[in-house]
Every structure is written in structure tokens, then in C-alpha cells.
Design an enzyme around this catalytic site. Structure first.
Site, PDB file in Angstrom:
ATOM      1  NE  ARG A 140     -99.975 -24.126  41.951  1.00  0.00           N
ATOM      2  CZ  ARG A 140     -98.742 -23.660  42.125  1.00  0.00           C
ATOM      3  NH1 ARG A 140     -98.561 -22.570  42.839  1.00  0.00           N
ATOM      4  NH2 ARG A 140     -97.704 -24.247  41.570  1.00  0.00           N
TER       5      ARG A 140
ATOM      6  N   GLY B 170    -102.004 -20.011  36.354  1.00  0.00           N
ATOM      7  CA  GLY B 170    -101.536 -21.289  35.800  1.00  0.00           C
ATOM      8  C   GLY B 170    -100.024 -21.362  35.753  1.00  0.00           C
TER       9      GLY B 170
ATOM     10  CG  ASP C 264     -88.520 -14.946  30.887  1.00  0.00           C
ATOM     11  OD1 ASP C 264     -89.115 -15.527  31.821  1.00  0.00           O
ATOM     12  OD2 ASP C 264     -87.425 -14.376  31.032  1.00  0.00           O
ATOM     13  N   GLY C 265     -91.164 -17.445  30.922  1.00  0.00           N
ATOM     14  CA  GLY C 265     -91.173 -18.859  31.263  1.00  0.00           C
ATOM     15  C   GLY C 265     -89.893 -19.356  31.918  1.00  0.00           C
TER      16      GLY C 265
ATOM     17  CG  ASP D 175    -101.067 -17.623  42.948  1.00  0.00           C
ATOM     18  OD1 ASP D 175    -101.521 -16.704  43.648  1.00  0.00           O
ATOM     19  OD2 ASP D 175     -99.977 -17.541  42.360  1.00  0.00           O
TER      20      ASP D 175
ATOM     21  NE  ARG E 215     -91.441 -18.588  37.472  1.00  0.00           N
ATOM     22  CZ  ARG E 215     -90.551 -17.954  38.195  1.00  0.00           C
ATOM     23  NH1 ARG E 215     -89.331 -17.788  37.733  1.00  0.00           N
ATOM     24  NH2 ARG E 215     -90.870 -17.490  39.378  1.00  0.00           N
TER      25      ARG E 215
ATOM     26  CE  LYS F 191     -90.831 -21.207  40.890  1.00  0.00           C
ATOM     27  NZ  LYS F 191     -91.135 -21.058  42.325  1.00  0.00           N
TER      28      LYS F 191
ATOM     29  NE  ARG G 244     -92.524 -26.460  43.164  1.00  0.00           N
ATOM     30  CZ  ARG G 244     -93.097 -25.268  43.075  1.00  0.00           C
ATOM     31  NH1 ARG G 244     -92.543 -24.206  43.637  1.00  0.00           N
ATOM     32  NH2 ARG G 244     -94.236 -25.121  42.439  1.00  0.00           N
TER      33      ARG G 244
ATOM     34  CG  ASP H 245     -94.802 -21.153  44.003  1.00  0.00           C
ATOM     35  OD1 ASP H 245     -94.010 -22.018  43.557  1.00  0.00           O
ATOM     36  OD2 ASP H 245     -95.798 -20.772  43.373  1.00  0.00           O
TER      37      ASP H 245
END
Ligand code: AMP
Ligand code: MG
Length: 499
Positions: free
Chosen positions: A190, A97, A132-133, A259, A100, A120, A183, A269
Site C-alpha cells: 500500500r 499494519g 479485537d482482530g 493505507d 486483523r 482478514k 482474500r 479494502d
């Protein structure tokens, strides 16, 4: 909302729709971005903003910094974190999921296409696990540069709308400047999104997702009697074409986990990704890819492996008789290799100025690739300089090779083949120059630009971005960006997953 999170709703409206959050209940969670101390806009992609119907002048400053850092939400945003699972390096993780990232909403662009705008690096979410995101400036700018380069090369990709620095340091191996990437994607659906619901046995949700995805990305197939099989077939075709495009420019994704594979057929990504300089199919750049699973030459096969994982999730929807469903899905999967090969060959023929689709052309392609590999010729420059050879100046392409006898034999056969085709050699050469880039994001140039940016100098990033935006032309004064790396660079180069 938890403390320390930004308020929603006081920024300008983006004209957002929220079909994903609205039509797919249970597929995402409403969430808010973390507040950042001192957002500054590093760069706005003005042309893309305009394509999306946004006001670039309004966003190109403090307001854009507030919005794209997540501090100030557009009035009509509905930020959500999306659920997905995924096979990472072959092992299945049922809960990944958006750890971040946040989807802010969808806009309809000037071409009438629905496109996600997401952040992101916008802070932890319920999917963060131990992360930590956050994101840091170097990887955010790598994603910006490479996405724009891929777009200019004509390869489907998500794109950067903006990069913002947050004014806080983020701990990785060292403390690094924090950043957020805004983004844009055709969607963020996905293979792993399907896997999330398949793993939970949620067939009704899978059916909903299948219909949604088909309507969004392949609307011409929406009336197909077998929605799931039609979707699988369309995605197989889109991914075969995408990966052929990657291979034709020497792109190595680096983390082809399920993913990180979209249903739309866009590249997504950009983490430890890279472009191959010298032709070497076993090239791996990612420091975390110990076994070479995602090496350049493995990518077409991994594409098929990932599509098989998608097919598995669709089995219950394809036919209530599992044997029949598996047989039908297998037949579609079998079409991947020939579709990939046909697409790759057709791109390669164009790169070589060849126009016939027959065995002799295929043989010329194959012989050149073998020579390039055996002699570690530079992938990009070999193709680009071949047009000069056709113009009677073979020096530059010969300079890419060390054993010239074999190359000269190939050059003579190739030239004869081109001359026997339609058009003059000069016309063929010009056509080749329109498909063989001069400038690609060479790893050493990208690293230099990112290092300078992190140290506070944005100029090299701007120079490289502008050259990458016109990859077939070659920007006067920027000829050095076309050159392969210095000898000592490649040895030590790895991109890290600390992205
Ligand atoms: P990636 O390798 O970037 O495709 O990410 C794989 C998974 O790890 C996704 O679920 C991400 O959301 C999650 N992830 C990566 N980095 C972080 C981070 N710094 N904090 C939280 N989650 C992360
Ligand atoms: Mg990912």
C-alpha cells in the site's frame, strides 16, 4: 506462539512462496491465527480457487472451513502480519499494519501471476491496537460481493477466495456472527507501506521495497535507471486508470485512506463502500466521513493527494539532490490529472457509442453528465437504456429524467453524432451493451442479501452474486436487481465502519 492460536503446518500444501517475508526482512512479523470454535464454510469461490491452481473439490467443505478460518494452516503457509502506516481522513498514523489480517503466502496462478492469499478477521496481531482482530459476516460478505462485481465489471480488484463463519459472536454495536474472509490480491503493498518506512527514516528499506514492488508489479520497468521515479510513474498511471474505472460505474470507495491504496492499482479494502444510484457527485455513504472528503466526485482529487503522499516517501530515492527529486516527482504527479481525464473520457465515449476522440465527443459527454446530475438520473440505467434509444425505443432512458426537453435535444445531437460514425446504429447499440452494465451491486440489494445471510438464509446472496457475475447480460428472472432502490431506502442508507 501465544495460547489459543492455531497450529501451523498440518493442512494440505498450497504451493506457497513467501517472497514478501523472505526478501523484505523487517516488513512483517510471523504470527498465527486465533483459533475459532466452530468454523463453517459459507462459500468458496471455486472458479478463483481453480485459477490459483488449488483443488476446489478438496477445499469446498470442512477442510476449507478449517483452512480459511485460520484453524488449520496449509503445510507450506508462513503467516505474517504486514507493517504499514497511513493517512486516515487526512491525519497521519505512523502505526497501522495488519491488525486483523494475515498473509499466508503467495501462489503463482494459471496466468503466471504472483498472488497473495490472506485472511482478514483472523484474530489480533501486534498491530491490533485496541481492536479485537475480528470481522463479522455482513462486512465479509459485502467485500465478497463487491469484489466479485468489480472483477466482472473489468475493474482491477482484490477478490474473495472464501468466506467462513467462525461460530462465535463478535461484539460491535450489537453482537454479530464472526467471520473470516480469505482474500486474493496481486499484493498487499500500500502507499501506507512506503509511509511506514519513510516515517522512520529507513531509506535502505524503502529502496528495497521500491525494487521489490517494481519487480513484482511493473517488471518491464525493472531496468529503468531511476527505479523510484519509474515506480511512481507506473502507480500514477495505474491509479488514474483505476479511479476512472470506479467513476464510470458510480463506485464510491468510502475510505480512500493511503493505507487503502495499492501500488498494484487494484481496489482494496471494501469497507463502507457503495454504488451511486441517482447521479449526485456529492454522494457520501460512509457514516464516518463527516466532511465528504471521500464523496464520489472527490475521488479523482483524493487519488492525486494520496499519490503525492507516495511521492514524498520516494524523494530520497529519486535524487540525492532534494530539489531535483521534488521537481521530478512533481512533474510525474502533474501527469495524473490528464491521464485520469483521458481514461475517463475514453470509457465514457465507449459507454455512449462514440468513437472519435475530439472536442465534439467530449462536449456530448459533458452535456449528458450535467443533465444527469441536474435531474438526478439513475447512473447505471441511463447509460444502459441509451442503447435502446439508438434502436428507436427511447422510453426507458427518458423515464430516468424529469425535464424531457433538454434531454430530447441532447438525444437528437447524440444520435446524429453516432450515425455519422462508422457502423450501423444497431452495431453501436450492441457495443454499448457490452460496456454498460445492467446489474451493479445496488445498496438496497446488497443490504437485503447481507441481512438475510446474517439471519441464516444464504439464498439472496447467491442470487445476487450470480447476477453480479454477469453484469452486462442481465440474468433472466432477476430483472428486479437492475432497478433503483425504493424511494425510502436511500435517505436512511449509510454503511458503517464497524467492518
Ligand atoms: P481499515 O479501515 O479496515 O482499512 O483498517 C484500518 C486499520 O485498522 C488497519 O490497520 C486494520 O488492521 C485496523 N483494524 C480495523 N478493524 C480492526 C479490528 N477489528 N481489530 C484490529 N484492527 C483493526
Ligand atoms: Mg485497510
Amino acid at each position: 506462539m501465544p495460547d489459543g492460536r492455531s497450529e501451523t503446518g498440518s493442512g494440505p500444501r498450497f504451493g506457497f512462496d513467501h517472497s514478501y517475508a523472505r526478501d523484505l526482512p523487517g516488513f512483517s512479523v510471523d504470527w498465527a491465527a486465533a483459533r475459532v470454535p466452530a468454523p463453517r464454510l459459507f462459500r468458496l469461490n471455486r472458479a478463483l480457487a481453480q485459477d490459483l491452481g488449488l483443488d476446489a473439490d478438496l477445499l469446498d467443505g470442512a477442510l476449507g472451513a478449517g483452512i480459511f478460518s485460520g484453524n488449520l494452516m496449509p503445510a507450506d503457509a508462513r503467516p505474517v502480519a504486514q507493517a504499514y502506516a497511513g493517512h486516515q481522513f487526512g491525519g497521519f498514523s505512523p502505526h497501522l499494519g495488519d491488525g486483523r489480517a494475515l498473509l499466508l503466502g503467495e501462489v503463482i496462478d494459471r496466468a503466471g501471476l504472483r498472488r497473495d492469499i490472506a485472511l482478514k478477521g483472523s484474530g489480533p496481531t501486534p498491530f491490533s491496537r485496541r481492536g479485537d482482530g475480528k470481522a463479522t459476516l455482513g462486512p465479509v460478505l459485502r467485500e465478497y460481493l463487491i469484489g466479485e462485481a468489480m472483477h466482472a465489471l473489468g475493474i482491477p480488484t482484490t477478490r474473495a477466495l472464501a468466506a467462513v463463519t467462525t461460530g462465535e459472536m463478535v461484539q460491535r454495536e450489537t453482537a454479530l456472527p464472526g467471520a473470516v474472509l480469505a482474500r486474493v490480491a496481486a499484493s498487499h503493498i500500500r502507499v501506507g507501506t512506503f509511509q511506514f518506512f519513510a516515517a522512520r527514516g529507513e531509506v535502505d528499506r524503502l529502496r528495497l521495497l521500491t525494487g521489490y514492488t517494481l519487480a513484482r508489479h511493473y517488471p518491464h520497468l525493472a531496468d529503468d535507471p531511476n527505479t523510484a521515479l519509474a515506480l511512481l510513474d507506473a502507480v500514477v498511471g495505474a491509479q488514474a486508470a483505476l479511479i476512472a474505472g470506479w467513476m464510470s460505474v458510480g463506485f464510491i470507495h468510502g475510505v480512500m485512506n493511503t493505507d487503502n491504496m495499492t501500488l498494484s492499482g487494484e481496489t482494496i479494502d471494501y469497507g463502507p463502500c457503495a454504488f451511486m444510484d441517482a447521479c449526485a457527485p456529492d454522494t457520501v455513504f460512509s457514516s464516518i466521513d463527516q466532511t465528504g472528503r471521500y464523496a464520489y466526485g472527490n475521488q479523482p482529487a483524493i487519488g492525486q493527494w494520496n499519490l503525492a503522499r507516495l511521492a514524498e516517501t520516494l524523494v530520497p530515492l529519486i535524487d540525492s539532490d532534494a530539489d531535483k527529486a521534488i521537481a521530478a516527482a512533481t512533474e510525474v504527479l502533474r501527469s495524473y490529472a490528464p491521464r485520469y481525464e483521458a481514461r475517463f473520457q475514453s470509457i465514457l465515449r465507449a459507454k455512449l457509442g462514440l468513437v472519435r476522440d475530439d472536442r465534439e465527443d467530449a462536449l456530448l459527454v459533458q452535456r449528458l453528465l450535467a443533465l444527469m446530475e441536474a435531474q438526478a438520473a439513475d447512473w447505471t440505467l441511463t447509460f444502459r437504456r441509451l442503447s435502446d434509444a439508438l434502436r428507436g425505443v427511447p422510453g426507458a432512458v427518458r423515464a430516468q429524467f424529469s425535464q424531457l426537453q433538454a434531454l430530447d435535444g441532447w438525444l437528437a445531437d447524440w444520435r446524429a453524432r453516432v450515425e455519422s460514425g462508422p457502423g450501423t446504429p444497431a452495431e453501436r447499440a450492441s457495443a454499448m451493451d457490452r460496456v454498460n452494465p445492467v446489474v451493479i451491486p445496488r445498496n438496497h440489494s446488497v443490504e437485503a442479501a447481507l441481512n438475510a445471510a446474517v439471519a441464516g438464509d444464504a439464498a439472496p446472496f447467491e442470487v445476487l452474486l450470480s447476477a453480479l457475475s454477469a453484469p452486462f447480460a442481465g440474468t433472466p428472472g432477476q430483472e428486479h436487481l437492475a432497478l433503483p432502490p425504493p424511494r425510502d431506502f436511500t435517505e436512511g442508507f449509510r454503511t458503517f465502519c464497524g467492518t
